[in-house]
Design an enzyme around this catalytic site. Sequence first.
Site, PDB file in Angstrom:
ATOM      1  N   TRP A 191       0.813  -1.099   0.007  1.00  0.00           N
ATOM      2  CA  TRP A 191       0.000   0.040   0.091  1.00  0.00           C
ATOM      3  C   TRP A 191       0.902   1.212   0.017  1.00  0.00           C
ATOM      4  O   TRP A 191       0.517   2.236  -0.581  1.00  0.00           O
ATOM      5  CB  TRP A 191      -0.975   0.195   1.306  1.00  0.00           C
ATOM      6  CG  TRP A 191      -1.711   1.160   1.280  1.00  0.00           C
ATOM      7  CD1 TRP A 191      -2.968   1.384   0.857  1.00  0.00           C
ATOM      8  CD2 TRP A 191      -1.598   2.383   2.135  1.00  0.00           C
ATOM      9  NE1 TRP A 191      -3.273   2.667   1.356  1.00  0.00           N
ATOM     10  CE2 TRP A 191      -2.685   3.269   2.071  1.00  0.00           C
ATOM     11  CE3 TRP A 191      -0.468   2.697   3.024  1.00  0.00           C
ATOM     12  CZ2 TRP A 191      -2.445   4.365   2.731  1.00  0.00           C
ATOM     13  CZ3 TRP A 191      -0.591   3.885   3.656  1.00  0.00           C
ATOM     14  CH2 TRP A 191      -1.564   4.890   3.641  1.00  0.00           C
ATOM     15  N   HIS A 192       1.984   0.996   0.638  1.00  0.00           N
ATOM     16  CA  HIS A 192       2.891   2.063   0.734  1.00  0.00           C
ATOM     17  C   HIS A 192       3.734   2.590  -0.718  1.00  0.00           C
ATOM     18  O   HIS A 192       4.341   3.808  -0.880  1.00  0.00           O
ATOM     19  CB  HIS A 192       3.882   2.168   1.663  1.00  0.00           C
ATOM     20  CG  HIS A 192       3.409   2.278   3.334  1.00  0.00           C
ATOM     21  ND1 HIS A 192       2.902   1.049   3.785  1.00  0.00           N
ATOM     22  CD2 HIS A 192       3.132   3.039   4.089  1.00  0.00           C
ATOM     23  CE1 HIS A 192       2.450   1.399   5.015  1.00  0.00           C
ATOM     24  NE2 HIS A 192       2.459   2.743   5.112  1.00  0.00           N
ATOM     25  N   GLY A 193       3.698   1.636  -1.588  1.00  0.00           N
ATOM     26  CA  GLY A 193       4.556   1.696  -2.832  1.00  0.00           C
ATOM     27  C   GLY A 193       4.645   0.584  -3.420  1.00  0.00           C
ATOM     28  O   GLY A 193       5.245  -0.761  -2.675  1.00  0.00           O
TER      29      GLY A 193
END
Lengths: 338, 310
Positions: A191-193
């Site tokens: 989700w962060h990258g």
Amino acid sequence: MSYTIDVYRGRMKPVTHLFHFYAFLSMFPQLVAGPIVRARDLIPQLAVCRNTTEEERWEGMKLIAGGYFKKVVIADNLAPFVNTAFAAVPASESSLYWWLVISAFAFQIFFDFAGYSDIARGLAKWMGYDFLVNFDHPYTSTSLREFWSRWHISLSTWFRDYVYIPLGGSKKGEARGHINMWLTMVISGLWHGAAFHFLAWGAVHAFFLSVERLTSWPERLKHLPFGSVFSLAAVMFQVLIAWVFFRAQDLTQALSIIGTMLEFNGRFGFPTTDAFKVGVLYLALGLAMELYHFSKIDIRKWFPPAVYRSVEVASVAVLITLSVFLRGAGMQFIYFQF
Amino acid sequence: MRNRVFLALVIAATLIGLIGFLRPDAMRTTSREKWFWTWKTHSKDIYDVVVLGDSRVYRGISPESMRKVLTGYRILNMGYSSGSLSPMMLAEAEKRLDRSGKRIIVLGVTPYALTPKAAKDEHYLQEKNRAAAEIIENMYLAPLLRHFDPTTPVKLATGFKRSPTESKEEFYESGWVATWRDQSNPTEALTSYEHAFAENRVSTNIIDNVILQTGKWTYDGIHVFAFRLPATLEMIQLENRKSGFDEKIFRERFEKAGGCWITVNQKEYRSYDGSHMEKDSAQSLSQFIAQDIWHAIGEHSSSSMEGAVE
């Protein structure tokens, strides 16, 4: 997403007033980086006309002043130290240096995001709305499970309710519980990258959580003398190792840094620049703030209530002043990139 | 206490005002620096002379001193940290020239400015790509906000007494950063330059473009000068050994393309870290460069006059 899913699952009724729905979508304090406010928590609040009290405005003011201090004084002053260390070629080979750098990053990201969340909560209070606490002193946790119940609470609970539990949670046997937890953590990493080091960050946390579940080490340590302090240190150790993956530019750099950290060598060859000194000072301040909370000292008991109100006013004024004169180089909120 | 918010804001405003106006001047540097880089990059002013290069240029060339020789000339120091002589920077330098002015471009040559890493021009692009709001803030608000410049506990603890090895800087509107130290360390920069040329040697493409552009500028009537920035002997030797830069060949090609090479006596100037020049040396060098330009332009004029007589 939470609105659509909750309506689909029958957990909330669809909004009948279009303006209430758009007011929820465009609620600016939480719009960019959270805290993630769920439709079923906020939409009912939006349906009622709110008049704020002096107490609410004051609570909002304290949150905003504290949030700014955390962000612009602590997080932004830690940033140059961390950024310099990660960008340096060749990288330092001192274990001590990297433990300091990663600790500084741990506090940078915490104060950056906790500061943002506090400002958002404070602004919401000024408008008469309540957002849930998003960071509850995560570095005072004595187990990794507790850490995740205190870190970015709105995101953690979102993943719990919309990913982990729908997958079956821990109700389908122990092995399935582990698999679901691994899936949830890896997805939260992604989700962060879309990068391997974020995936690795999620996987490392999943690994440590699995070990914790299987061994119940926090329960065992609790019964030893100074057990809670050992637990605190053990959680910090795991979280710091995982943060390396999160902050590193790629997997190779992360592994190289962890290698140096775990060598525990006696090398002291690192630059003691102003950025380093300032970083270490603010790291100590951040640590002191969290240890103060961990120690459960309550300064309110030291003053009569009327005097304490004056102390609070003076403290907020000082926080604002310090935020002006001790602010670091204006850095974007870290979570804006996710 | 009926309105704590109001009271806290009044106390904070009083504290900020008192500290802001009563504290020592030494603390007020950030705004000036922000203004300096934004102004240098985004100012619409045009010039007779533009000096291009890296940090050795922005610390080592004083347009103020050049103006003592080139009286009345508008001169811009367009040096940036790790700045290059890339096609982009050459084009940017040309844009800053007044088309109806003297039209002189001076290239401050260092081997690093001719490498691919320098050609990324990160510092210049960081300044160039600032958001409009930030540009307005830095150019117009920063000078007003200097009273509220931030500081650090480290500076507070040392009572604003700089250590003798710490650089002192003055930022000039002309683009020059006058720099000096109480105690210099001429070997300080050597280690970082050892690494600077690892897998980052002087690029033939960048040099070819400099030569090509020099030819075009000369053809268009722009006077092009170049010189190698002074540094310590150890630094020059290191650069010659590691960077792949051959000053003699560069000079020959540059002159053949129509440029005018200025030979600088490296030993006459003093560096505080082995790479960058002290304020006094920067002033002397700048006057020397200006004199050479003045003489060269005079020679050009007399040649064309001779041509006219013929």
